[in-house]
Design a protein around this motif. Structure first.
Motif, PDB file in Angstrom:
ATOM      1  N   LYS A 187       0.809  -1.220   0.000  1.00 20.80           N
ATOM      2  CA  LYS A 187       0.000   0.000   0.000  1.00 20.80           C
ATOM      3  C   LYS A 187       0.844   1.274   0.000  1.00 20.80           C
ATOM      4  O   LYS A 187       0.376   2.322  -0.467  1.00 20.80           O
ATOM      5  CB  LYS A 187      -0.953  -0.002   1.187  1.00 20.80           C
ATOM      6  N   VAL A 188       2.073   1.221   0.523  1.00 23.58           N
ATOM      7  CA  VAL A 188       2.927   2.426   0.505  1.00 23.58           C
ATOM      8  C   VAL A 188       3.792   2.487  -0.753  1.00 23.58           C
ATOM      9  O   VAL A 188       4.434   3.508  -1.010  1.00 23.58           O
ATOM     10  CB  VAL A 188       3.839   2.516   1.753  1.00 23.58           C
ATOM     11  N   ALA A 189       3.795   1.409  -1.538  1.00 25.84           N
ATOM     12  CA  ALA A 189       4.621   1.354  -2.744  1.00 25.84           C
ATOM     13  C   ALA A 189       4.371   2.505  -3.722  1.00 25.84           C
ATOM     14  O   ALA A 189       5.317   3.055  -4.296  1.00 25.84           O
ATOM     15  CB  ALA A 189       4.450   0.006  -3.441  1.00 25.84           C
ATOM     16  N   PRO A 190       3.109   2.917  -3.952  1.00 33.99           N
ATOM     17  CA  PRO A 190       2.883   4.032  -4.881  1.00 33.99           C
ATOM     18  C   PRO A 190       3.526   5.352  -4.421  1.00 33.99           C
ATOM     19  O   PRO A 190       3.863   6.197  -5.247  1.00 33.99           O
ATOM     20  CB  PRO A 190       1.354   4.157  -4.920  1.00 33.99           C
ATOM     21  N   PHE A 191       3.683   5.528  -3.119  1.00 39.56           N
ATOM     22  CA  PHE A 191       4.267   6.757  -2.584  1.00 39.56           C
ATOM     23  C   PHE A 191       5.791   6.671  -2.490  1.00 39.56           C
ATOM     24  O   PHE A 191       6.488   7.641  -2.745  1.00 39.56           O
ATOM     25  CB  PHE A 191       3.697   7.048  -1.195  1.00 39.56           C
ATOM     26  N   TYR A 192       6.289   5.488  -2.108  1.00 37.20           N
ATOM     27  CA  TYR A 192       7.736   5.296  -1.915  1.00 37.20           C
ATOM     28  C   TYR A 192       8.169   3.984  -2.575  1.00 37.20           C
ATOM     29  O   TYR A 192       8.400   2.984  -1.893  1.00 37.20           O
ATOM     30  CB  TYR A 192       8.078   5.266  -0.419  1.00 37.20           C
ATOM     31  N   PRO A 193       8.270   3.957  -3.904  1.00 41.36           N
ATOM     32  CA  PRO A 193       8.564   2.706  -4.616  1.00 41.36           C
ATOM     33  C   PRO A 193       9.913   2.076  -4.254  1.00 41.36           C
ATOM     34  O   PRO A 193      10.000   0.861  -4.091  1.00 41.36           O
ATOM     35  CB  PRO A 193       8.522   3.131  -6.090  1.00 41.36           C
TER      36      PRO A 193
END
Length: 206
Positions: free
Chosen positions: A97-103
């Protein structure tokens, strides 16, 4: 420009500005919520590692042989590390879920997740039949577990700073408190070892 045209334009601009600000605020709020959830999952796993390390170290004094110790170690890992199954699933979901913000950070966390899964699945049953080989393999495993815990703490601090300064300060305080409360962790580990020891003794008597 005639004033009768200026006010409608100003109104349109103000409406657009409020929409942009509102969207940015929602975006930031959603990002902070996801980061906060991920921090919680990481702290939970880090706490489990600390408990498992203490329990496994203490079990060395209770085991009659390395084979018996390895059996107890496996029992501890399966019961108390990345367990129940929801702990593992929730952590993976939080990372995604945090991947789009901090790939890039998400990729690093994925690698850490895979390392944690390997730590849980690691078995040295065959090596335990040979004392020299087992002690060498166990030492390597214990170092790997220590590295995993250090990485967890590193990412917890890093993410807490991204969340907000208050969270970062709270995390620092938590770790200071944990350093002062090693005795509490040791007592929890002793209780855990006692419970496992009783169960193992009961199974042998059957």
């Amino acid at each position: 420009m005639n004033e009768q045209y200026l006010w409608p334009l100003a109104g349109v601009f103000l409406g657009w500005l409020l929409t942009v600000v509102s969207a940015a605020y929602r975006h930031r709020g959603n990002k902070e919520q996801l980061i906060g959830s991920l921090i919680t999952k990481l702290i939970r796993v880090e706490h489990q590692i600390q408990l498992v390390v203490s329990a496994c170290e203490g079990m060395k004094d209770f085991s009659d042989s390395w084979e018996a110790y390895e059996s107890s170690r496996q029992d501890i890992l399966q019961r108390y590390f990345m367990s129940p199954q929801s702990v593992s699933a929730d952590l993976k979901s939080a990372i995604d879920k945090v991947a789009p913000f901090y790939p890039v950070l998400a990729i690093e966390l994925e690698e850490l997740y895979e390392l944690l899964i390997k730590n849980k699945q690691n078995t040295l049953r065959e090596s335990s039949k040979n004392q020299e080989a087992y002690i060498r393999m166990l030492s390597i495993y214990e170092v790997t577990l220590d590295v995993s815990q250090e990485k967890l703490q590193k990412y917890i601090r890093k993410l807490s700073l991204k969340h907000n300064i208050l969270t970062y300060l709270q995390v620092r305080r938590i770790y200071r408190r944990k350093e002062r409360s090693r005795a509490t962790t040791s007592k929890s580990a002793e209780k855990l070892m006692s419970e496992i020891g009783k169960e193992l003794k009961g199974s042998h008597n059957k």
